[in-house]
Design a protein around this motif. Structure first.
Motif, PDB file in Angstrom:
ATOM      1  N   ARG A  26       0.810  -1.226   0.000  1.00  0.00           N
ATOM      2  CA  ARG A  26       0.000   0.000   0.000  1.00  0.00           C
ATOM      3  C   ARG A  26       0.841   1.273   0.000  1.00  0.00           C
ATOM      4  O   ARG A  26       0.299   2.371  -0.035  1.00  0.00           O
ATOM      5  CB  ARG A  26      -0.923   0.025   1.225  1.00  0.00           C
ATOM      6  CG  ARG A  26      -1.916  -1.096   1.264  1.00  0.00           C
ATOM      7  CD  ARG A  26      -2.970  -0.866   0.212  1.00  0.00           C
ATOM      8  NE  ARG A  26      -3.916  -1.984   0.222  1.00  0.00           N
ATOM      9  CZ  ARG A  26      -4.503  -2.439  -0.848  1.00  0.00           C
ATOM     10  NH1 ARG A  26      -4.273  -1.893  -2.004  1.00  0.00           N
ATOM     11  NH2 ARG A  26      -5.330  -3.443  -0.770  1.00  0.00           N
ATOM     12  N   ALA A  30       0.159   4.667  -2.408  1.00  0.00           N
ATOM     13  CA  ALA A  30      -1.231   4.735  -2.883  1.00  0.00           C
ATOM     14  C   ALA A  30      -1.743   6.180  -2.886  1.00  0.00           C
ATOM     15  O   ALA A  30      -2.442   6.602  -3.804  1.00  0.00           O
ATOM     16  CB  ALA A  30      -2.133   3.850  -2.031  1.00  0.00           C
ATOM     17  N   ALA A  31      -1.384   6.947  -1.868  1.00  0.00           N
ATOM     18  CA  ALA A  31      -1.824   8.341  -1.800  1.00  0.00           C
ATOM     19  C   ALA A  31      -1.205   9.169  -2.919  1.00  0.00           C
ATOM     20  O   ALA A  31      -1.855  10.063  -3.477  1.00  0.00           O
ATOM     21  CB  ALA A  31      -1.475   8.938  -0.448  1.00  0.00           C
ATOM     22  N   GLU A  42      -3.198   8.478  -6.070  1.00  0.00           N
ATOM     23  CA  GLU A  42      -4.480   9.190  -6.022  1.00  0.00           C
ATOM     24  C   GLU A  42      -4.285  10.683  -6.297  1.00  0.00           C
ATOM     25  O   GLU A  42      -5.055  11.290  -7.032  1.00  0.00           O
ATOM     26  CB  GLU A  42      -5.137   8.994  -4.659  1.00  0.00           C
ATOM     27  CG  GLU A  42      -5.668   7.608  -4.428  1.00  0.00           C
ATOM     28  CD  GLU A  42      -6.216   7.439  -3.021  1.00  0.00           C
ATOM     29  OE1 GLU A  42      -6.423   8.459  -2.321  1.00  0.00           O
ATOM     30  OE2 GLU A  42      -6.429   6.283  -2.623  1.00  0.00           O
ATOM     31  N   PHE A  43      -3.243  11.256  -5.685  1.00  0.00           N
ATOM     32  CA  PHE A  43      -2.962  12.678  -5.916  1.00  0.00           C
ATOM     33  C   PHE A  43      -2.641  12.929  -7.388  1.00  0.00           C
ATOM     34  O   PHE A  43      -3.122  13.901  -7.974  1.00  0.00           O
ATOM     35  CB  PHE A  43      -1.796  13.135  -5.033  1.00  0.00           C
ATOM     36  CG  PHE A  43      -1.444  14.580  -5.233  1.00  0.00           C
ATOM     37  CD1 PHE A  43      -2.195  15.570  -4.623  1.00  0.00           C
ATOM     38  CD2 PHE A  43      -0.376  14.960  -6.037  1.00  0.00           C
ATOM     39  CE1 PHE A  43      -1.882  16.911  -4.809  1.00  0.00           C
ATOM     40  CE2 PHE A  43      -0.058  16.285  -6.231  1.00  0.00           C
ATOM     41  CZ  PHE A  43      -0.817  17.271  -5.616  1.00  0.00           C
ATOM     42  N   ILE A  77      -3.656  11.388  -9.937  1.00  0.00           N
ATOM     43  CA  ILE A  77      -4.863  11.259 -10.770  1.00  0.00           C
ATOM     44  C   ILE A  77      -5.817  12.422 -10.535  1.00  0.00           C
ATOM     45  O   ILE A  77      -6.366  12.995 -11.476  1.00  0.00           O
ATOM     46  CB  ILE A  77      -5.560   9.910 -10.489  1.00  0.00           C
ATOM     47  CG1 ILE A  77      -4.685   8.763 -10.986  1.00  0.00           C
ATOM     48  CG2 ILE A  77      -6.932   9.863 -11.158  1.00  0.00           C
ATOM     49  CD1 ILE A  77      -5.162   7.387 -10.562  1.00  0.00           C
ATOM     50  N   LEU A  78      -6.023  12.816  -9.286  1.00  0.00           N
ATOM     51  CA  LEU A  78      -7.034  13.822  -8.954  1.00  0.00           C
ATOM     52  C   LEU A  78      -6.544  15.269  -9.013  1.00  0.00           C
ATOM     53  O   LEU A  78      -7.336  16.171  -9.283  1.00  0.00           O
ATOM     54  CB  LEU A  78      -7.620  13.538  -7.575  1.00  0.00           C
ATOM     55  CG  LEU A  78      -8.420  12.235  -7.460  1.00  0.00           C
ATOM     56  CD1 LEU A  78      -8.890  12.034  -6.033  1.00  0.00           C
ATOM     57  CD2 LEU A  78      -9.592  12.257  -8.417  1.00  0.00           C
TER      58      LEU A  78
END
Length: 177
Positions: free
Chosen positions: A17, A20-21, A24-25, A27-28
């Protein structure tokens, strides 16, 4: 044996894991930044449009009440002095005056704008009219989008130089002498 080791290693990688953050960052963040900058640009374009409307109406109203006869250059300068946030206003704005005698005299074509790809600014209709005559004033200001390839910059129609046309119209009756 090799297959079992590879399967165990794959399960270990997929179960990890860490990072993972960051994914996400990655992508967003572009989506959020695009939304924020689009909102900022929409507000800035709306502010410029409102200032153009205000400047045209205040200058036309002053002309109507005072009965002053301004030249094209003087009227354009007066509009630009009222619209304080419009950058390079005198070079990027075109004003048109059309006297109206009947309902069919209102201009039906698009508001003429400055063509920034040309070195000259052709003369437009500018007739101050007679006392008690309706005058239809139109102005077009060409502005560059803040972020041309994003949000609001993509949705507006642009001229050959990539500028957005902001237009304003105002009708008034010349005061009788």
């Amino acid at each position: 044996m090799k297959h079992a080791v590879a399967s165990a290693r794959m399960r270990q990688i997929l179960g990890e894991r860490n990072g993972a953050a960051a994914i996400e960052f990655a992508i967003l963040a572009p989506i959020v930044f695009a939304l924020v900058f689009s909102i900022f640009e929409a507000g800035w374009i709306m502010t410029q449009s409102i200032m153009l409307d205000r400047a045209v109406s205040r200058t036309s109203r002053a002309l109507q009440i005072n009965g002053a006869k301004l030249t094209y250059a003087q009227f354009k300068a007066a509009v630009c002095s009222e619209a304080i946030i419009l950058s390079d206003c005198v070079k990027s704005i075109r004003v048109e005056f059309t006297p109206i005698s009947s309902a069919t005299d209102f201009p039906t074509n698009a508001t003429p704008c400055v063509d920034r790809s040309l070195a000259i600014d052709p003369v437009t209709t500018y007739t101050a009219g007679q006392p008690s005559q309706i005058i239809f004033t139109r102005a077009c200001y060409v502005v560059n989008p803040l972020i041309p390839g994003l949000g609001m910059g993509l949705s507006f129609p642009k001229d050959a130089t990539g500028g957005i046309r902001l237009t304003s119209s105002f009708a008034f009756v010349n005061e009788p002498i």
